[in-house]
Design a protein around this motif. Structure first.
Motif, PDB file in Angstrom:
ATOM      1  N   ALA A  42       1.391 -12.351   5.654  1.00  0.00           N
ATOM      2  CA  ALA A  42       2.714 -11.901   5.225  1.00  0.00           C
ATOM      3  C   ALA A  42       2.721 -10.372   5.217  1.00  0.00           C
ATOM      4  O   ALA A  42       1.702  -9.746   4.969  1.00  0.00           O
ATOM      5  CB  ALA A  42       3.021 -12.438   3.835  1.00  0.00           C
ATOM      6  N   TRP A  44       5.051  -7.030   3.788  1.00  0.00           N
ATOM      7  CA  TRP A  44       6.189  -6.618   2.964  1.00  0.00           C
ATOM      8  C   TRP A  44       6.077  -5.135   2.613  1.00  0.00           C
ATOM      9  O   TRP A  44       5.019  -4.536   2.730  1.00  0.00           O
ATOM     10  CB  TRP A  44       6.307  -7.497   1.715  1.00  0.00           C
ATOM     11  CG  TRP A  44       5.286  -7.247   0.651  1.00  0.00           C
ATOM     12  CD1 TRP A  44       5.485  -6.603  -0.530  1.00  0.00           C
ATOM     13  CD2 TRP A  44       3.913  -7.651   0.649  1.00  0.00           C
ATOM     14  NE1 TRP A  44       4.321  -6.573  -1.255  1.00  0.00           N
ATOM     15  CE2 TRP A  44       3.342  -7.200  -0.564  1.00  0.00           C
ATOM     16  CE3 TRP A  44       3.094  -8.330   1.552  1.00  0.00           C
ATOM     17  CZ2 TRP A  44       2.001  -7.412  -0.888  1.00  0.00           C
ATOM     18  CZ3 TRP A  44       1.759  -8.542   1.236  1.00  0.00           C
ATOM     19  CH2 TRP A  44       1.239  -8.094   0.029  1.00  0.00           C
TER      20      TRP A  44
ATOM     21  N   GLN B  50       2.745  -3.538   3.284  1.00  0.00           N
ATOM     22  CA  GLN B  50       1.531  -4.287   2.989  1.00  0.00           C
ATOM     23  C   GLN B  50       1.508  -5.586   3.788  1.00  0.00           C
ATOM     24  O   GLN B  50       2.555  -6.177   4.044  1.00  0.00           O
ATOM     25  CB  GLN B  50       1.530  -4.702   1.508  1.00  0.00           C
ATOM     26  CG  GLN B  50       1.304  -3.571   0.575  1.00  0.00           C
ATOM     27  CD  GLN B  50      -0.159  -3.249   0.471  1.00  0.00           C
ATOM     28  OE1 GLN B  50      -0.956  -4.065   0.027  1.00  0.00           O
ATOM     29  NE2 GLN B  50      -0.528  -2.080   0.909  1.00  0.00           N
ATOM     30  N   ALA B  51       0.298  -6.047   4.101  1.00  0.00           N
ATOM     31  CA  ALA B  51       0.109  -7.388   4.647  1.00  0.00           C
ATOM     32  C   ALA B  51      -0.780  -8.156   3.689  1.00  0.00           C
ATOM     33  O   ALA B  51      -1.622  -7.574   3.015  1.00  0.00           O
ATOM     34  CB  ALA B  51      -0.546  -7.302   6.024  1.00  0.00           C
ATOM     35  N   ALA B  52      -0.573  -9.459   3.598  1.00  0.00           N
ATOM     36  CA  ALA B  52      -1.435 -10.296   2.763  1.00  0.00           C
ATOM     37  C   ALA B  52      -1.700 -11.605   3.472  1.00  0.00           C
ATOM     38  O   ALA B  52      -0.824 -12.148   4.152  1.00  0.00           O
ATOM     39  CB  ALA B  52      -0.782 -10.570   1.415  1.00  0.00           C
ATOM     40  N   THR B  53      -2.906 -12.119   3.317  1.00  0.00           N
ATOM     41  CA  THR B  53      -3.264 -13.382   3.947  1.00  0.00           C
ATOM     42  C   THR B  53      -4.292 -14.095   3.099  1.00  0.00           C
ATOM     43  O   THR B  53      -4.857 -13.505   2.169  1.00  0.00           O
ATOM     44  CB  THR B  53      -3.825 -13.143   5.370  1.00  0.00           C
ATOM     45  OG1 THR B  53      -3.961 -14.397   6.037  1.00  0.00           O
ATOM     46  CG2 THR B  53      -5.181 -12.456   5.330  1.00  0.00           C
ATOM     47  N   ILE B  85      -5.477 -10.040   9.040  1.00  0.00           N
ATOM     48  CA  ILE B  85      -4.780  -8.762   8.821  1.00  0.00           C
ATOM     49  C   ILE B  85      -4.734  -7.968  10.135  1.00  0.00           C
ATOM     50  O   ILE B  85      -3.689  -7.405  10.498  1.00  0.00           O
ATOM     51  CB  ILE B  85      -5.479  -7.931   7.717  1.00  0.00           C
ATOM     52  CG1 ILE B  85      -5.478  -8.670   6.366  1.00  0.00           C
ATOM     53  CG2 ILE B  85      -4.833  -6.542   7.597  1.00  0.00           C
ATOM     54  CD1 ILE B  85      -4.153  -8.729   5.659  1.00  0.00           C
ATOM     55  N   THR B 146      -5.373  -8.193   1.207  1.00  0.00           N
ATOM     56  CA  THR B 146      -4.210  -7.361   1.532  1.00  0.00           C
ATOM     57  C   THR B 146      -4.663  -6.195   2.396  1.00  0.00           C
ATOM     58  O   THR B 146      -5.831  -5.812   2.396  1.00  0.00           O
ATOM     59  CB  THR B 146      -3.548  -6.778   0.272  1.00  0.00           C
ATOM     60  OG1 THR B 146      -4.437  -5.852  -0.332  1.00  0.00           O
ATOM     61  CG2 THR B 146      -3.196  -7.868  -0.714  1.00  0.00           C
TER      62      THR B 146
END
Lengths: 330, 330
Positions: A42, A44, B50-53, B85, B146
């Motif tokens: 994701a 954001w 930001q990216a999160a996985t 990421i 993240t």
């Protein structure tokens, strides 16, 4: 009836992605989500300070589908992460869901689980932005959540000698509910229904978090493992000892009604209350307690004996309590 | 020997917290971590996007301790998140670790697991900033990570008809290694050692991610479930069909050496390569392929039949392949 194994991972992920997108059609978080559920990660937009936490529920350890519904599991897994963010003084924003699923599980159970996630998302103004699904011999549900936070978060290590200690509301209802549900007791009184609801649908205290943050409290944690198990964690992190007046510990009314002689012990030892434990100068904590209905000052922060917690009853005699909270690995 | 159950959750968390803090004494990420491991949530300073996985490994499903060490499990769990990421064009920053642990597991195994996490942390310039540990009948390891990302991340849905398709490096080595390790084959040749290493210590292609991002590629995903399983995901997300020339699919040299007749099939079907699959205008992709050693153009993006993947061999005849990648829930 379609099992998870019959549907397969790819179709299940598409099924869930469609549902989550429908529940949150723009996946925007006010324009903040750039890539939501359905990609490798994701993405954001944020600025400032972030908080992140994760919390897991394992079938047979943290829940049994004989006592809670899959929707309850989804709600609790989400709310427990919201609670962790609130315990840092943060505002929860978005989470990732990881599921371990036996192939025999029915897809309708997954749908119910997501009902719970999405209800909690809506209640707490948060977004489900992705996750991972894997096969596993048992079910487990992990949520990882991020939120925005101030640069001076509420930490476990910020209690100072001379501070007073407080909790944001009555304790023990979740444990009382668990006992009733495991016993298969009929939920035929308002007290029993209240206890079962407290266990199945705990409330994360984002409201209390906002109050204590605004008033300048610096030390807080959420009560997930039970007051007796969580107090030493705060005491160790802060390098202080604590003295708790058990007469001041707020016990849930319904717990007193149903479990009168045991109520205090359950309030001290029971977990999953998700109330906030916080400490600070007495004037600040008194102001917070006056603003948070049901909250109470429960004790004092003292110098020395770092990590030690002493219990006294109102008139001051020392108690020897043998109460253990939830230790996950025993 | 001390088991996880003997040590108990609180002591185990303190043990791990001490170790992680020692490995990363300031827990600062260049001044960005405000509250690291050991509180309700991690808190750090960010700006921008930001990216999160999250990614999970379950014992008996994704790993067996007969074929990989606990340190390998830690490395792989971390690297697979770094890879996600990178597949968004992001730079990984920090992660949370969730462990489900049977109480009989030895604490030395947990130490080895954290060796793997911390080695990967160091290799990828990332920080372990917290997590959760719970009891469970089987072991599972979840990492949530993240990273920072551009506002135009690399997505699965950005392939356009006329684009060409490429992979960042040779495929199939991890699968070959898994077969050797499960067979208990002696690792007595350089090729066998290379295959086992590829399985135990896969590399996330942060380097290739940086190249394709800089050159303006917009569509990418990482190959975790195998090319044959992952291609349709990109095709569906982009609403396109794909044509792949199997003669152009790069096959790991060691795989050709050890599994000659099966090598192409293993390269197409094998998972956990963590190479990047990417698509874009032919001039941009050609520039990327010339900068990334071992990468190759493997096919074309076409209009219509969204989600369909056709395979041809070099001279153009249509192939009917029956290759399945990794489906987690079957």
């Amino acid at each position: 009836m379609t099992t998870v194994g019959e549907m397969g991972e790819t179709a299940l992920i598409e099924h869930i992605t469609d549902r989550v997108r429908r529940a949150s059609p723009l996946q925007t978080m006010g324009g903040r989500i750039i890539t939501g559920i359905g990609d490798d990660a994701a993405v954001w937009r944020v600025g400032g300070v972030q908080a992140a936490t994760t919390d897991t529920m394992v079938e047979g350890v943290h829940f049994r589908t004989s006592t809670v519904s899959w929707a309850d599991v989804g709600w609790k897994a989400w709310a427990s992460n919201v609670s962790d963010i609130a315990a840092m003084g943060g505002v929860p924003v978005a989470g990732l869901v990881t599921l371990g699923l036996p192939s025999s599980l029915d897809v309708s159970d997954i749908d119910a689980l997501y009902d719970g996630f999405l209800e909690a998302c809506s209640s707490y103004g948060t977004e489900l932005m992705g996750g991972d699904i894997v096969g596993a011999p048992i079910s487990f549900v992990t949520v990882a959540m991020t939120g925005v936070c101030s640069a001076t978060p509420l930490t476990r290590g910020a209690a100072r000698p001379g501070d007073v200690l407080a909790v944001s509301g009555p304790l023990g209802a979740s444990r009382g509910g668990l006992i009733l549900l495991e016993d298969g007791a009929p939920l035929d009184t308002p007290a029993r229904q209240a206890l079962a609801l407290a266990h199945r649908r705990p409330t994360a205290r984002t409201d209390a978090s906002a109050v204590i943050r605004r008033l300048g409290v610096r030390c807080a944690m959420d009560l997930s493992d039970g007051l007796a198990a969580d107090l030493p964690k705060l005491a160790r992190a802060s390098g202080v000892s604590l003295q708790v007046d058990t007469d001041q510990v707020p016990v849930a009314d319904a717990l007193r009604t149903e479990f009168r002689p045991e109520a205090l012990r359950l309030a001290l030892g029971g977990g999953e209350d998700y109330e906030l434990l916080f400490a600070g100068p007495s004037d600040i904590v008194a102001a917070a307690v006056s603003e948070i209905p049901g909250s109470s000052v429960i004790g004092d922060v003292m110098e020395g004996n770092a990590g030690r917690v002493a219990y006294v009853a109102g008139r001051g005699e020392r108690l020897s309590l043998n109460i253990e909270g939830w230790e996950h690995l025993r």
